[in-house]
Motif scaffolding. Structure first.
Motif, PDB file in Angstrom:
ATOM      1  N   GLN A 145      54.276  37.773  38.012  1.00  0.00           N
ATOM      2  CA  GLN A 145      54.141  37.559  36.560  1.00  0.00           C
ATOM      3  C   GLN A 145      52.790  37.958  35.981  1.00  0.00           C
ATOM      4  OE1 GLN A 145      54.952  33.401  36.434  1.00  0.00           O
ATOM      5  NE2 GLN A 145      57.183  33.656  36.308  1.00  0.00           N
ATOM      6  N   ILE A 146      51.798  38.102  36.850  1.00  0.00           N
ATOM      7  CA  ILE A 146      50.423  38.248  36.362  1.00  0.00           C
ATOM      8  C   ILE A 146      50.252  39.477  35.457  1.00  0.00           C
ATOM      9  CG2 ILE A 146      49.500  39.517  38.386  1.00  0.00           C
ATOM     10  CD1 ILE A 146      47.658  36.687  36.557  1.00  0.00           C
ATOM     11  N   GLY A 147      50.961  40.543  35.743  1.00  0.00           N
ATOM     12  CA  GLY A 147      50.856  41.776  34.950  1.00  0.00           C
ATOM     13  C   GLY A 147      51.195  41.538  33.489  1.00  0.00           C
ATOM     14  N   SER A 148      52.159  40.654  33.234  1.00  0.00           N
ATOM     15  CA  SER A 148      52.556  40.420  31.844  1.00  0.00           C
ATOM     16  C   SER A 148      51.688  39.337  31.187  1.00  0.00           C
ATOM     17  CB  SER A 148      54.031  40.005  31.785  1.00  0.00           C
ATOM     18  OG  SER A 148      54.200  38.808  32.524  1.00  0.00           O
ATOM     19  N   MET A 149      50.914  38.617  32.015  1.00  0.00           N
ATOM     20  CA  MET A 149      50.105  37.529  31.448  1.00  0.00           C
ATOM     21  C   MET A 149      48.749  37.993  30.943  1.00  0.00           C
ATOM     22  SD  MET A 149      50.883  34.540  34.205  1.00  0.00           S
ATOM     23  CE  MET A 149      49.555  33.453  33.791  1.00  0.00           C
ATOM     24  N   ILE A 150      48.135  38.922  31.669  1.00  0.00           N
ATOM     25  CA  ILE A 150      46.783  39.336  31.260  1.00  0.00           C
ATOM     26  C   ILE A 150      46.708  40.842  31.049  1.00  0.00           C
ATOM     27  CG2 ILE A 150      45.594  37.398  32.353  1.00  0.00           C
ATOM     28  CD1 ILE A 150      44.897  39.179  34.648  1.00  0.00           C
TER      29      ILE A 150
END
Lengths: 321, 122
Positions: free
Chosen positions: B90-95
């Motif tokens: 998910q990290i790619g879409s969070m930051i």
């Protein structure tokens, strides 16, 4: 010829005796400063542990408040980071060091040493028992190779030294015998302080008290930031409890102050670590002075002054709570 | 007593695992301060707190007898690793900082690999 040789031998013997007395005098004049430095450093190490435990609970409490949902028992956040058993091992080791220094000090003076001897025997007995405990084995289990056995031998040696009776005239030999043990104990204590920020690319890597304290402060800083963000007034939204401009400013100002506190607390731990190393060095210097009649190169007055400064810092922390 | 814990040669130590989680924490901190939305900050904060708990337990285990603390440590590591595996996707879409996101994905992979080796070996 015979008479001349006798005179020469007598002269040499007298010189050796004078030098030997001078050496004992040199040690005796330095031992009180060494005892004072040991007392202060031991107290500072103990205060360092207590500070880390207290900061851990502060961080847990802050987090509890920020993430409060009424579902977590507050008792669960009041546990110290370092449990009582692990703390006790350190306290007993420090007590052993202090008692050793007090004994040395008394051997250089002319005070009645009966009560001190009794206290030393009690500390000695508890130290020799300590090496058989699970907590002590835990403390030394991380040391490489046979070093954990070495540590047990060192602590036993200090314990036995404290138990047995000693004579002031044997002072240099008594100090020399204890040097390896003092070195091992100081290494153990210094390793406990640990490190953080050693690698600029990976600043959060580390170990020991410094690592724990640094992370606790970071947690407090983040919790404070979360508190500010969730208390901000949102335009067009009715929020009776959001921050007034002054309250918001006051809360934001706490963030850099916390970062400053973190840096100061870490620097203090580093300095405690330095004084532990200097204390070990000072003991070796005492041995050298006993062996080779040299003057001490370690400046004990500087060590005492630094230990006093750190002591004052920890006292100020304790009195501000 | 970091870095000196006993492990057969070539085997990672608990200090290696502590370093891996600390590196991840470092990158998550950077992501936290860079994030502009409160929702993202909240999620990253939750992750940071959970990883801090594991590091704290690893530091503590370093001070205590190993057997006594490993049971609770293993549970903490297993729990955080499940959350990390999810974060990795998910990290790619969070930051928005691509480099930080990539560093976090790589940190997570390293921590997961080390944790698997160390916790099952205990």
């Amino acid at each position: 010829m015979h008479t001349r040789l006798s005179r020469m031998l007598l002269f040499l013997c007298l010189n050796a005796s004078i030098a030997s007395i001078g050496c004992v005098k040199q040690i005796r004049s330095t031992v009180p400063a060494f005892a004072q430095a040991t007392e202060l450093t031991s107290t500072n190490v103990q205060a360092a542990f207590q500070t880390v435990n207290a900061t851990y609970i502060e961080a847990q409490t802050f987090r509890y408040a920020v993430t409060y949902n009424g579902e977590v028992d507050p008792a669960s956040i009041l546990e110290n980071w370092l449990p009582a058993g692990s703390m006790d091992v350190r306290i007993q080791l420090l007590q052993g060091l202090k008692q050793y220094a007090s004994e040395l000090n008394s051997l250089t003076g002319s005070n009645d040493t009966d009560s001190l001897n009794k206290a030393s025997s009690a500390v000695g007995v508890s130290l020799t028992a300590l090496t058989k405990t699970a907590e002590f084995k835990g403390l030394t289990s991380k040391l490489p190779g046979g070093a954990s056995d070495q540590a047990a031998t060192a602590v036993n040696a200090v314990g036995n030294w404290l138990i047995e009776s000693k004579l002031a005239k044997d002072l240099p030999a008594l100090i020399e015998r204890m040097d390896p043990s003092v070195q091992v104990i100081c290494t153990l204590l210094s390793e406990d302080i640990g490190n953080v920020n050693n690698n600029p690319d990976r600043p959060l890597e580390g170990s020991g008290l410094r690592h724990q304290l640094w992370n606790d402060y970071n947690n407090i800083i983040l919790a404070q930031n979360q508190y500010i963000l969730h208390g901000e007034c949102v335009k067009g939204k009715t929020q009776p409890n959001c921050f007034s401009p002054d309250a918001r400013l006051a809360e934001i100002k706490k963030l850099p102050a916390l970062a400053q506190q973190r840096n100061t607390a870490d620097q203090t731990l580093q300095q405690v670590q330095v004084t532990i190393r200097q204390l070990a060095q000072a003991h070796t210097e005492l041995v050298k002075a006993a062996r080779s009649k040299q003057h001490l190169t370690a400046d004990l007055q500087d060590l005492v002054a630094e230990a006093q400064r750190l002591n004052a810092y920890y006292n100020s922390l304790a009195s501000s709570k | 007593m970091g870095g000196q814990n006993l492990a057969p040669t070539g085997q990672p130590t608990t200090q290696d695992l502590s370093n891996a989680y600390s590196d991840l924490l470092d990158d998550l901190n950077e992501a936290y301060w860079a994030a502009s939305s409160i929702d993202v900050k909240d999620r990253l904060y939750g992750m940071i707190e959970a990883i801090s708990d594991v590091i704290s337990a690893l530091d503590k285990a370093d001070f205590e007898s190993r057997d006594a603390t490993y049971a609770s440590l293993a549970a903490k590591v297993t729990d955080i690793n499940k959350q990390l595996a999810k974060l990795q996707t998910q990290i790619g879409s969070m930051i928005s900082r691509i480099n930080t996101a990539a560093a976090i994905v790589s940190d997570v992979a390293k921590a997961l690999t080390l944790a698997e080796k160390i916790i099952t070996a205990v």
